[in-house]
Write an enzyme that holds these catalytic residues in place. Structure first.
Site, PDB file in Angstrom:
ATOM      1  CG  HIS A  58       7.331   2.525   9.633  1.00  0.00           C
ATOM      2  ND1 HIS A  58       7.930   1.320   9.347  1.00  0.00           N
ATOM      3  CD2 HIS A  58       7.346   3.242   8.478  1.00  0.00           C
ATOM      4  CE1 HIS A  58       8.283   1.300   8.061  1.00  0.00           C
ATOM      5  NE2 HIS A  58       7.939   2.451   7.530  1.00  0.00           N
ATOM      6  CB  SER A  92       9.817   2.085   4.798  1.00  0.00           C
ATOM      7  OG  SER A  92       8.523   1.523   4.860  1.00  0.00           O
ATOM      8  CG  ASP A 102       7.523  -0.442  12.224  1.00  0.00           C
ATOM      9  OD1 ASP A 102       6.410  -0.626  11.690  1.00  0.00           O
ATOM     10  OD2 ASP A 102       8.543  -0.149  11.578  1.00  0.00           O
TER      11      ASP A 102
END
Length: 333
Positions: A305, A172, A275
């Protein structure tokens, strides 16, 4: 204190909460910031002794540490292990190498990849807005270089680590950091000798832009990483006065330098099909591939995610581990 000042203090408004991130970061109207010592992932640490680990300070100026992991079982005589950086996520605002979800994933990485795992912390926003986190990622890699050339290296690391086979993985926000390291260091990472970076793994990289993608605009509001949280993370981490088209946020924005001429080491990009960041990850991989870069994009349909750290033992997480293992093997020579 006089009666007037006491009365004024009593009548003045109390600070109220204006922003909150997953219960661990709270911002108040008077500018104060409160961080909880408790992680947002309340899961047990699965430390069964099969992986050895320890913490090391890599940036004493900013009080930053990294956590090292290696398999407890010794490798055959003389065999050394690749080094795999795992840079945690959290929207640049939360997260830590010490959070149990991060530690559990690093345990799995060390065992399944048969690698030394380096998991660094970095300064968090809003106290330290970008580019602080990206600079700290660079310093973590430079720390490894210093270890490689040290006359008194840490034997816990040097006895097992292959400094010629280093990979950088970012999760991320960590994926954003990994991208900027790839750009800065270039193919072959010549400035890091004798360290040799072989490739990068971007897990659901956290990129943004002022114009919403289809997934951002139409994605489920109850997603693990929903639009409200994405917006909040960027608002708290972008340099004050800038927009989400800042080059550190949007690699293809109107203010960003073209990446066409950049010589990259191989990159693996991974995203979940549900996501909200999926479109940006896919667009990133497609653009670089069209410019002839060695890049691979893998999408796990129906997954959100961070699926690989939320459930590191799931079927899909196991499949991802095999993909990463193959990527390391293909790019180690």
């Amino acid at each position: 204190m006089s009666f007037e000042s006491t009365a004024a203090a009593a009548s003045s408004p109390q600070p109220y909460e204006v922003d909150e991130c997953r219960g661990v970061l709270r911002l108040y109207s008077d500018g104060s910031i409160v961080r909880s010592s408790k992680p947002s992932f309340d899961v047990p640490v699965n430390d069964d002794g099969s992986v050895l680990w320890k913490d090391v300070v890599f940036d004493p100026i900013h009080g930053l540490s990294l956590r090292l992991y290696k398999p407890a079982a010794q490798s055959p005589a003389g065999a050394k292990l690749p080094i795999y950086f795992y840079i945690h996520g959290g929207g640049f605002c939360i997260g830590s190498r010490a959070w149990p979800n991060c530690q559990n994933y690093c345990f799995r990485l060390a065992l399944e990849l048969r690698a030394v795992i380096v998991s660094p912390d970095y300064r968090l926003a809003p106290e330290n807005r970008l580019p602080a986190a990206i600079e700290d990622g660079y310093e973590a890699v430079k720390w490894l270089q210093a270890e490689a050339v040290s006359e008194e290296p840490d034997e816990w690391l040097s006895h097992v680590a292959d400094y010629g086979k280093v990979f950088v993985c970012g999760d991320s926000a960590g994926g954003n950091i990994a991208h900027h390291l790839a750009v800065r260091l270039g193919e072959g990472s010549p400035e890091l000798g004798p360290i040799r970076l072989r490739g990068y793994v971007l897990l659901a990289p956290f990129f943004g832009g002022t114009v919403r993608t289809k997934a951002e605009a139409e994605g489920p509001k109850d997603a693990f990483l929903n639009w409200e949280l994405i917006d909040r993370f960027w608002r708290l981490s972008i340099p004050i006065g800038e927009t989400r088209d800042h080059p550190l946020v949007n690699p293809f924005g109107p203010l960003s330098h073209s990446l066409e001429a950049v010589a990259f080491d191989p990159i693996l990009v991974v995203a979940g099909g549900s996501d909200l960041l999926k479109d940006r990850a896919e667009d990133y991989a497609r653009r670089l591939k069209n410019w002839g870069k060695k890049i691979e994009y893998v999408q796990f349909e129906g997954l959100q995610h961070g699926f690989f750290t939320i459930d590191p033992n799931s079927k899909d997480s196991n499949e991802l581990m095999l993909i990463i293992n193959r990527f390391i093997a293909e790019n180690s020579s």
